[in-house]
Design a protein around this motif. Structure first.
Motif, mmCIF file in Angstrom:
data_model
loop_
_atom_site.group_PDB
_atom_site.id
_atom_site.type_symbol
_atom_site.label_atom_id
_atom_site.label_comp_id
_atom_site.label_asym_id
_atom_site.label_seq_id
_atom_site.Cartn_x
_atom_site.Cartn_y
_atom_site.Cartn_z
ATOM 1 N N ASP A 191 -39.499 35.042 -13.867
ATOM 2 C CA ASP A 191 -38.727 34.061 -14.634
ATOM 3 C C ASP A 191 -37.265 33.994 -14.211
ATOM 4 N N ASP A 192 -36.792 35.060 -13.550
ATOM 5 C CA ASP A 192 -35.379 35.094 -13.159
ATOM 6 C C ASP A 192 -35.143 34.557 -11.750
ATOM 7 N N MET A 193 -36.090 33.811 -11.215
ATOM 8 C CA MET A 193 -35.967 33.287 -9.857
ATOM 9 C C MET A 193 -34.744 32.382 -9.722
ATOM 10 N N LYS A 194 -33.956 32.614 -8.659
ATOM 11 C CA LYS A 194 -32.759 31.819 -8.404
ATOM 12 C C LYS A 194 -32.763 31.314 -6.965
ATOM 13 N N VAL A 195 -32.048 30.225 -6.743
ATOM 14 C CA VAL A 195 -31.842 29.675 -5.407
ATOM 15 C C VAL A 195 -30.337 29.584 -5.178
ATOM 16 N N GLN A 196 -29.854 30.215 -4.103
ATOM 17 C CA GLN A 196 -28.419 30.182 -3.815
ATOM 18 C C GLN A 196 -28.115 29.205 -2.682
ATOM 19 N N PRO A 197 -27.346 28.154 -2.949
ATOM 20 C CA PRO A 197 -26.912 27.250 -1.880
ATOM 21 C C PRO A 197 -25.801 27.899 -1.056
ATOM 22 N N VAL A 198 -25.844 27.693 0.245
ATOM 23 C CA VAL A 198 -24.822 28.223 1.156
ATOM 24 C C VAL A 198 -24.375 27.097 2.089
ATOM 25 N N THR A 199 -23.070 26.982 2.257
ATOM 26 C CA THR A 199 -22.506 25.996 3.187
ATOM 27 C C THR A 199 -22.056 26.688 4.462
ATOM 28 N N LEU A 200 -22.455 26.126 5.600
ATOM 29 C CA LEU A 200 -21.949 26.576 6.897
ATOM 30 C C LEU A 200 -21.027 25.498 7.443
ATOM 31 N N ALA A 201 -19.788 25.865 7.737
ATOM 32 C CA ALA A 201 -18.809 24.913 8.268
ATOM 33 C C ALA A 201 -18.219 25.490 9.550
ATOM 34 N N TYR A 202 -18.528 24.855 10.679
ATOM 35 C CA TYR A 202 -18.051 25.320 11.977
ATOM 36 C C TYR A 202 -16.768 24.594 12.365
ATOM 37 N N HIS A 203 -15.790 25.373 12.793
ATOM 38 C CA HIS A 203 -14.508 24.822 13.230
ATOM 39 C C HIS A 203 -14.358 25.094 14.722
ATOM 40 N N ALA A 204 -14.277 24.025 15.493
ATOM 41 C CA ALA A 204 -14.228 24.139 16.954
ATOM 42 C C ALA A 204 -12.939 24.804 17.424
ATOM 43 N N PRO A 205 -12.965 25.460 18.582
ATOM 44 C CA PRO A 205 -11.732 26.029 19.141
ATOM 45 C C PRO A 205 -10.775 24.908 19.534
ATOM 46 N N ALA A 206 -9.502 25.238 19.628
ATOM 47 C CA ALA A 206 -8.480 24.253 19.982
ATOM 48 C C ALA A 206 -8.825 23.561 21.298
ATOM 49 N N GLY A 207 -8.736 22.236 21.294
ATOM 50 C CA GLY A 207 -8.983 21.465 22.498
ATOM 51 C C GLY A 207 -10.432 21.090 22.732
ATOM 52 N N ALA A 208 -11.360 21.656 21.953
ATOM 53 C CA ALA A 208 -12.784 21.350 22.118
ATOM 54 C C ALA A 208 -13.180 20.212 21.178
ATOM 55 N N PRO A 209 -14.266 19.494 21.474
ATOM 56 C CA PRO A 209 -14.745 18.441 20.565
ATOM 57 C C PRO A 209 -15.078 19.033 19.197
ATOM 58 N N VAL A 210 -14.887 18.242 18.145
ATOM 59 C CA VAL A 210 -15.172 18.737 16.792
ATOM 60 C C VAL A 210 -16.645 19.085 16.626
ATOM 61 N N THR A 211 -17.502 18.525 17.475
ATOM 62 C CA THR A 211 -18.942 18.807 17.419
ATOM 63 C C THR A 211 -19.346 19.975 18.324
ATOM 64 N N PHE A 212 -18.393 20.780 18.735
ATOM 65 C CA PHE A 212 -18.614 21.834 19.729
ATOM 66 C C PHE A 212 -19.783 22.747 19.367
ATOM 67 N N TYR A 213 -19.905 23.136 18.106
ATOM 68 C CA TYR A 213 -20.936 24.095 17.721
ATOM 69 C C TYR A 213 -22.259 23.438 17.336
ATOM 70 N N GLY A 214 -22.283 22.128 17.189
ATOM 71 C CA GLY A 214 -23.518 21.455 16.819
ATOM 72 C C GLY A 214 -24.541 21.486 17.947
#
Length: 285
Positions: A191-214
């Motif tokens: 009855d105590d089952m839980k679901v935890q949402p987690v956000t992953l936010a990747y920030h590219a290194p300087a000078g790289a495209p914002v989609t670098f880690y995608g």
């Protein structure tokens, strides 16, 4: 998957220094990953007959390997919020194969993955050894998948899956698919089952495209791995743990999925607007 406003992933052609970084980082990463796999399989020879599917020891090996991977890459991992304890599951947005390392480094979890991954060289072996649950994305298999989920949850395994159903360019959260949330409304679960949402936010290194880690579109795993290993510098990933959702507070899988998606999406938007408070955060390098 391709989006109208997302360019194709760039093709990386390393120079001499890039290839040197690739060899050094690749050798170290391969050594820690496959060395960890050897250790895990050795310990599993004792753990399995003694504990069956419960695995009280080997997930710690996986966690240590994933933490070491970020040190080898020189990539910062900023963990925010509190990791849920007790019975439950974890859901997250999905940008890259790096997600597996980012999420395993902070928490002992068992991933849910599409069945094709089991046959991938290297990755498939690792996935099977670490207790990954493989599923076919076919509506006809929905009931069988739910039964597998219920069995693992009854064993107190903390499952982790990506409700978007695919990886992205790392700059968006796709609508959550609701099918896999049905397992949490089984009457046979605690009855105590839980679901935890987690956000992953990747920030590219300087000078790289914002989609670098995608990792998306037609980019192969090898091409993306080469980009990660040869990069002169790395950025960071924020791993944001949101308040767990109590399953019994939601009437059905669709309501639960909507609540999880809303939490992940809010964290994602906040991460890129720099509005997240650093209070109670843990920065790991």
């Amino acid at each position: 998957m391709i989006w109208d406003d997302a360019p194709q992933p760039p093709v990386v052609t390393p120079g001499p220094l890039g290839w040197l970084r690739t060899v050094l980082r690749g050798g170290a990463l391969g050594g820690i990953v496959f060395g960890g796999l050897f250790l895990l399989l050795t310990v599993r020879l004792i753990e399995r007959p003694a504990f069956g599917m419960r695995r009280p020891v080997t997930p710690w090996i996986t966690q240590g390997v994933c933490k070491a991977a970020f040190v080898i890459l020189g990539m910062r991992r900023d963990v925010r919020g509190s990791v849920m304890h007790g019975t439950g599951a974890v859901v997250s947005n999905h940008a890259s194969w790096l997600d597996i390392f980012a999420l395993n480094a902070s928490k002992r979890v068992y991933f849910v993955s599409k069945s094709e991954v089991a046959g991938w060289p290297g990755i498939g072996w690792l996935a099977r050894a670490t207790g990954t649950v493989f599923i076919r994305r076919d509506r006809r298999d929905a009931r069988a998948q739910q039964i597998v989920f219920e069995e693992r949850l009854r064993l107190r395994h903390r499952l982790l899956f990506f409700p978007e159903g695919t990886s992205t360019d790392g700059r968006r959260v796709l609508p959550f698919k609701t099918t896999l949330f049905a397992a949490f409304h089984s009457t046979d679960l605690p009855d105590d089952m839980k679901v935890q949402p987690v956000t992953l936010a990747y920030h590219a290194p300087a000078g790289a495209p914002v989609t670098f880690y995608g990792w998306w579109g037609d980019q192969s795993f090898g091409a993306h791995l080469l980009a990660m290993l040869s990069a002169p510098r790395h950025g960071m990933v924020e791993v944001i743990y949101h308040a767990p959702l109590t399953v019994t507070d939601y009437p059905d899988r669709k309501a639960l999925a909507r609540a999880a998606e809303a939490a992940v999406r809010a964290g994602f938007e906040a991460a890129f607007s720099e509005t997240i408070s650093p209070v109670n955060s843990e920065t790991v390098r």
